[in-house]
Scaffold this active site. Structure first.
Site, PDB file in Angstrom:
ATOM      1  N   LYS A 265     -15.439  -9.258   7.628  1.00  0.00           N
ATOM      2  CA  LYS A 265     -14.278 -10.450   7.285  1.00  0.00           C
ATOM      3  C   LYS A 265     -15.055 -12.355   7.299  1.00  0.00           C
ATOM      4  CE  LYS A 265      -9.938  -8.206   7.522  1.00  0.00           C
ATOM      5  NZ  LYS A 265     -10.068  -6.930   8.457  1.00  0.00           N
TER       6      LYS A 265
ATOM      7  N   GLU B 121       2.073   1.456  -3.727  1.00  0.00           N
ATOM      8  CA  GLU B 121       1.038   2.143  -4.484  1.00  0.00           C
ATOM      9  C   GLU B 121       0.634   3.097  -4.006  1.00  0.00           C
ATOM     10  OE1 GLU B 121      -2.871   0.016  -3.698  1.00  0.00           O
ATOM     11  OE2 GLU B 121      -3.711   1.089  -5.150  1.00  0.00           O
TER      12      GLU B 121
ATOM     13  N   GLU C  24       0.685  -1.032   0.333  1.00  0.00           N
ATOM     14  CA  GLU C  24       0.218   0.311   0.030  1.00  0.00           C
ATOM     15  C   GLU C  24       0.979   1.183   0.202  1.00  0.00           C
ATOM     16  OE1 GLU C  24      -3.826  -0.780   1.810  1.00  0.00           O
ATOM     17  OE2 GLU C  24      -3.638   1.137   2.872  1.00  0.00           O
TER      18      GLU C  24
ATOM     19  N   CYS D 262     -10.210  -1.959  14.588  1.00  0.00           N
ATOM     20  CA  CYS D 262     -10.549  -2.684  14.825  1.00  0.00           C
ATOM     21  C   CYS D 262     -10.734  -3.615  15.946  1.00  0.00           C
ATOM     22  CB  CYS D 262      -9.569  -3.981  14.358  1.00  0.00           C
ATOM     23  SG  CYS D 262      -9.299  -3.282  12.736  1.00  0.00           S
TER      24      CYS D 262
ATOM     25  N   GLU E  16     -16.010 -10.937   3.174  1.00  0.00           N
ATOM     26  CA  GLU E  16     -15.120 -11.157   2.425  1.00  0.00           C
ATOM     27  C   GLU E  16     -14.170 -11.966   2.228  1.00  0.00           C
ATOM     28  OE1 GLU E  16     -11.991  -9.769   4.374  1.00  0.00           O
ATOM     29  OE2 GLU E  16     -10.851  -7.681   2.695  1.00  0.00           O
TER      30      GLU E  16
ATOM     31  N   SER F 130      -7.735   1.892  -2.334  1.00  0.00           N
ATOM     32  CA  SER F 130      -5.950   0.700  -2.313  1.00  0.00           C
ATOM     33  C   SER F 130      -6.425   0.038  -2.946  1.00  0.00           C
ATOM     34  CB  SER F 130      -5.550   0.865  -1.327  1.00  0.00           C
ATOM     35  OG  SER F 130      -4.535  -0.007  -1.549  1.00  0.00           O
TER      36      SER F 130
ATOM     37  N   CYS G 149      -8.674  -2.197   3.903  1.00  0.00           N
ATOM     38  CA  CYS G 149      -8.556  -3.853   4.926  1.00  0.00           C
ATOM     39  C   CYS G 149      -9.063  -3.548   5.600  1.00  0.00           C
ATOM     40  CB  CYS G 149      -6.933  -3.359   5.510  1.00  0.00           C
ATOM     41  SG  CYS G 149      -6.545  -1.770   6.004  1.00  0.00           S
TER      42      CYS G 149
ATOM     43  N   GLU H 218     -14.322 -12.184  -5.098  1.00  0.00           N
ATOM     44  CA  GLU H 218     -13.204 -11.443  -5.380  1.00  0.00           C
ATOM     45  C   GLU H 218     -11.875 -11.898  -5.057  1.00  0.00           C
ATOM     46  OE1 GLU H 218     -15.585 -10.198  -4.628  1.00  0.00           O
ATOM     47  OE2 GLU H 218     -15.696  -8.257  -5.646  1.00  0.00           O
TER      48      GLU H 218
END
Ligand SMILES: Cc1cc2nc3c(=O)[nH]c(=O)nc-3n(C[C@H](O)[C@H](O)[C@H](O)COP(=O)(O)O)c2cc1C
Ligand code: SF4
Ligand code: SF4
Ligand code: SF4
Ligand code: SF4
Ligand code: FES
Lengths: 598, 388
Positions: free
Chosen positions: A371, A288, A285, A528, A374, A332, A312, A379
């Site tokens: 999560k 990036e 990241e 988190c 996710e 990102s 994230c 993907e």
């Protein structure tokens, strides 16, 4: 709150409190506990459950102590006959429309309704059982992350307020009136088909078991017991500072190495650390971000979008897919540390260990319910398999430890296995709001200048704290020739946690009113550490204890910059090549697509 | 207390040389505080059910320091058995608007709203025509005050003042916590006077005739006259304006069919008066207050059915947010059904009465708090009809 003090009496004791204080809080000051259900310190007042009623001298009706401000000369009785009778009656009513199958319920032992019912010894039905006569029995399990069981709902609306006030999502709302009143979604659609971000904040604030995570405990036990499977587990940064709570410790205890011990005891073949891929995320990241800056500032490439935001937090990702799909190019392309880990587990790790990818079961322990969603995304199959097979929350891990009969306190400390078990302090702070920003700055600054960020002990204090939206900037000084275009540039950053704050920040970006380079967003309050899979209860005090624990863990580690992680360096050398290289691109990065709000 | 005989009055619908705007013109020349004192002096209490002194409500709102204030006319008329506001709205709407404008002038509000019950939308066309004319006249008089109409969407609870504000703000019609009261934080959290249709029409008449003429009628606690909606077992159902202070007996003598066994005073949320109490029960704030509904039952009626209907209504119309009311209404309803079907013994009615008492004490708003009125009065007086 006002400076002006109000004098009143509670149960014949005098107390002075600032004007605007509720009777409930004034009573707390005198150590009188008044039971509550719809009240939650993170939320606005509702005043609908009515179990907090107290007697006010001179008032015909009882008053709701959570919703009534004190007034001069007021005389309150919190435990009179009238109060107790009414309160007990209300609890009996609540139970009459409640499906109290406590032994099966995930809230058993940690349920506000159960506590109250036990306190008042309410059990057998005084009133007619309304559960049997209603149709509220079907549990919504459409979402891979959240389950909703209306037969356990007491209509306190804490979830509705959470989703609206803290998260700006409003996936849950009150519908219908009278006996048909319910908590529902847009057009009563299944949870998986609405704007819900799976953040789980509503679960954290639900006083009963009506909202819960979808649990995959049984499946994970099955895999552990399956001799043909190599079951690995990764643990997210925020789990280690909260896991102790449901196991009987005070908030703020760090139990990283006891947790590793417990996981080995439970029978995982390899106990690894999401922190490893958190460090990796920073490499990808950070690079990036620098690449985007170069394209924008040097090449004048108009297609490059700034500010770049982090990616994230999967609750955040789904939020922006629904809310600002036109800003998705600002996000990102990095996958979350969980998913980077998953993609590497079935490629790099398999190779190094000489295992077949299909024999590896990859489990993660997360502070997060999003999560779970996710891991199920299409993907997230770049290894050729489902990169992460099962996601368990901190709460589920605590339950697993209990089920395994482990005496957590007496466990020896143990180290993470290798490979993919190494980490740095920069990865640990991913668990707190501002942590990704701090970790990224520690690395990016050094890449660009060859020297450490200009903050004492590497602690970038301006990005820490619980302010909803925070801004910080770092002026880049002493660039190496390759990065000379950044010399003297003031890198502008912003941080938001909780989706309401994220919304405010992104609205400014959308309207062109913000000129940041880099934005960190976490869907959950506090980051988190306040995630939807963390132990219940939650409040600002608990969250700040967890944050203190996270920063303490960081300062105690020998390595505190992601690029210093030896295993990450080894990974690039042996497998990935360079950050943003071809392999990284296929395994560690992805793109998201917009979704409709309705 | 002197005994009042039933006396018909004609203030509200009287319209011989009815020029309400002239009343406004006259009143605007007076001092604001003086007007409010006059309304206080008249003894006028709210006609929407709760009976709060109107002048005091205005005074509190005037005393609030706020650049924005509102006047709202509550025309949600949803109480079963009440249909008097509809009549006032269709026959003398100008009196209501003038009452609102006087209030706006007195408390310093620039905007007024009439919250019209969804089912009354058929009145909208006429009301809007009258209102357009009226707003222009107000402007000509130099008063900065404009009224508009908001349509409700048919929930009984939206007649409760704070739920009404929520509804006007585009939210779900759920009652708020009190305090703060509307006089401090009402619509859009600004100081607000909310009055019933009839209350505002009386304001106009008080300003026209003077407080004394109003005060001369009625009793100490219940001044003036009031518009009643009379229904049920009566040969002459309809709307009547009567002086306050009569007993139920006097009322029954006039309106009953000779076989009256009970009168439900104040609609579903009011109390049931059995024949044996007719003579001692005054209709008014010293006895049983009413927003206007008077339902007469003769001996052919089953009081079980009457109570059952009311409870069905409440179980349906409770907004559902607070536990005592949402669940309590269902339990009372299912409870009397269970007793009737002999699934529970008659003793269970005592548990239910305690529950009704809890609802009165612990419910969040007037709806849940008032279910005990019909429940306890009917169960106490007609127990046999409930059980057998
Ligand atoms: C459930 C419920 C329904 C109500 N419905 C009405 C109504 O339809 N019209 C009305 O004027 N007041 C109604 N009220 C009373 C209002 O809350 C409020 O007291 C009244 O509008 C004040 O006006 P007043 O002082 O002129 O009576 C209702 C109250 C409750 C609790
Ligand atoms: S929500 Fe609470 S009371 Fe209800 S079943 Fe679960 S543990 Fe029991
Ligand atoms: S999981 Fe989050 S977004 Fe979904 S309903 Fe709960 S609070 Fe709202
Ligand atoms: S789902 Fe939970 S938080 Fe939401 S209203 Fe029901 S009990 Fe309250
Ligand atoms: S008493 Fe009934 S109508 Fe009033 S707030 Fe409670 S549930 Fe809603
Ligand atoms: S805690 Fe006060 S009404 Fe629910």
């Amino acid at each position: 709150m006002s400076e002006y003090l109000v004098n009143l009496k509670i149960n014949d004791l005098s107390v002075s409190v600032p004007e605007g204080t509720t009777i409930l809080d004034a009573a707390k000051k005198l150590n009188f506990r008044i039971p509550t259900l719809c009240h939650h310190p993170d939320l606005t007042v509702a005043g609908n459950c009515r179990v907090c009623v107290v007697e006010q001298k001179g008032s015909r009706a009882l008053v709701a102590s959570c919703a009534t401000p004190v007034s001069e000369g007021m005389e309150i009785f919190t435990n009179s006959r009238k109060v107790r009778d009414a309160r007990k009656n209300v609890i009996e009513l609540l139970l009459s429309e409640h499906n109290a199958d406590c032994t099966k319920c995930f809230k058993n032992g940690n349920c506000e309704l159960q506590d109250l019912a036990s306190e008042y010894r309410v059990g057998d039905h005084v009133f007619i059982d309304l559960v049997k006569t209603s149709a509220r029995h079907e549990i919504d399990i459409s979402s891979p992350a959240i389950q909703k069981d209306d037969s356990k709902c007491i209509r306190c609306q804490r979830c509705v307020r959470t989703c609206h006030e803290i998260q700006h999502v409003s996936a849950l709302a009150v519908v219908n009136k009278g006996e048909h009143q319910a908590i529902s979604t847009f057009l009563n659609k299944p949870m998986n088909d609405v704007v819900c971000t799976n953040c789980g904040q509503c679960i954290n604030r639900c006083p009963t078991g009506a909202l819960a995570e979808r649990s995959y405990l049984d499946q994970v036990w099955d895999m552990i017991n399956d001799e043909t499977k190599h079951v690995i587990v990764q643990t997210a940064p925020a789990v280690r500072v909260a896991l102790a709570e449901p196991l009987g410790f005070d908030p703020g205890n760090r139990v990283t190495h006891k947790m590793v011990s417990a996981l080995k005891h439970i029978g995982f073949d390899s106990v690894l650390d999401t922190d490893f891929t958190a460090d990796l995320t920073i490499m990808e990241e950070g690079t990036e971000l620098l690449t985007r800056l170069k394209k924008a500032l040097v090449d004048g490439d108009k297609s490059v979008k700034l500010p770049m935001t982090t990616s994230c937090s999967p609750g955040w990702v789904k939020f922006i897919e629904h809310t600002y799909p036109s800003l998705l190019d600002n996000v990102s392309t990095c996958k979350s540390p969980q998913q980077m880990f998953g993609a590497l587990a079935k490629t790099y790790y398999a190779q190094k260990k000489g295992l077949k990818a299909q024999d590896i079961v990859s489990v993660s322990i997360m502070p997060c319910t999003a999560k779970k969603y996710e891991a199920d995304r299409p993907e997230m199959r770049d290894s050729g398999y489902k990169d992460v097979d099962y996601v368990l929350t901190t709460r589920e891990l605590a339950m697993m430890i209990k089920q395994a009969g482990i005496d957590f306190e007496s466990l020896p400390d143990m180290e993470y296995d290798r490979i993919m078990g190494d980490s740095t302090g920069a990865a640990v702070i991913f668990g707190a709001t501002g942590g990704v920003m701090e970790a990224a700055l520690r690395t990016a600054y050094e890449i660009v200048t060859g020297s450490e960020v200009p903050f004492k002990n590497l602690d970038i204090l301006p990005v820490r704290g619980f302010e909803g939206v925070r801004e910080a900037s770092v002026t880049i000084d002493g660039c190496t020739p390759e990065w000379s275009f950044l010399e003297g540039v003031e890198l502008k950053c912003a941080i938001a946690h909780g989706l309401e704050n994220a919304y405010q920040l992104m609205k400014a970006v959308y309207e062109g009113k913000a000129n940041y380079h880099f934005i960190e967003i976490m869907a959950c309050p506090g980051g988190c550490l306040g995630g939807g899979g963390q132990p219940i209860p939650t409040n600002e005090e608990i969250r700040s204890k967890r944050a203190q624990a996270i920063y303490a863990e960081d300062s105690g580690l020998p390595l505190r910059k992601s690029h210093d992680n030896p295993e990450v360096q080894q990974l690039y050398k042996e497998f990935l090549g360079a950050p943003l290289g071809h392999k990284s691109h296929t395994l560690l990065h992805t793109h998201y697509k917009g979704r409709k709000r309705y | 207390m002197k005994d009042k005989k039933l006396k018909k009055v004609d203030l509200i619908f009287e319209c011989n040389d009815c020029k309400p705007v002239e009343v406004l013109e006259k009143t605007l020349k007076r001092d604001q505080d003086e007007i409010i004192l006059d309304i206080i002096d008249s003894g006028l209490k709210g006609r929407g059910g709760a009976g709060f002194p109107t002048g005091l409500k205005w005074k509190f709102t005037k005393n609030e320091d706020s650049a924005i204030k509102y006047v709202i006319c509550n025309a949600d008329e949803g109480e079963p058995g009440t249909f008097k506001d509809r009549e006032i709205l269709s026959r003398v709407p100008e009196k209501i608007f003038v009452g609102m404008a006087i209030c706006g002038y007195a408390i310093g509000a620039k905007e007024g709203f009439l919250y019209l019950r969804g089912e009354y939308n058929f009145l909208l066309k006429d009301l809007n025509a009258t209102l357009d004319k009226f707003n222009a006249q107000v402007k000509d008089l130099g008063l900065d005050f404009t009224i508009s109409i908001k349509s409700g969407s048919g929930a009984y609870i939206c007649g409760e003042e704070s739920a009404l504000f929520e509804s006007m703000e585009g939210k779900r019609g759920e009652p708020r916590n009190k305090p703060p009261y509307p006089t401090v934080a009402g619509y859009n959290s600004k100081p607000t006077v909310i009055n019933n249709v009839e209350t505002l029409a009386y304001v106009t008449m008080i300003c026209r005739l003077g407080a004394q003429q109003f005060k001369d009628m009625g009793t100490n606690d219940s001044r003036g006259s009031k518009v009643f909606s009379v229904s049920g077992d009566t040969p002459i159902a309809g709307i009547y304006e009567l002086e306050l202070g009569m007993t139920v007996q006097e009322f029954v003598n006039e309106f009953g069919d000779g076989d009256t066994k009970a009168v439900q005073v104040g609609g579903a949320s009011g109390s049931c008066v059995p024949r044996k109490n007719f003579a001692d029960t005054i209709i008014g704030f010293e006895g049983i207050p009413t927003g206007g509904s008077m339902m007469i039952f003769n001996s052919s009626r089953s009081m079980y059915n009457v109570l059952h209907d009311y409870l069905e209504f409440f179980a349906e119309e409770s907004c559902g947010q607070c536990s005592p009311c949402r669940i309590g209404c269902q339990q009372l309803l299912k409870g009397i059904e269970a007793v009737k079907r002999k699934e529970r013994n008659p003793q269970y009615l005592e548990d239910l009465k305690k529950l009704a008492a809890t609802m009165k004490l612990a419910s969040k708003c007037g709806l849940g708090q008032s279910v005990a009125n019909p429940f306890t009065s009917i169960v106490d007086n007609f127990k046999e009809e409930i059980i057998y």
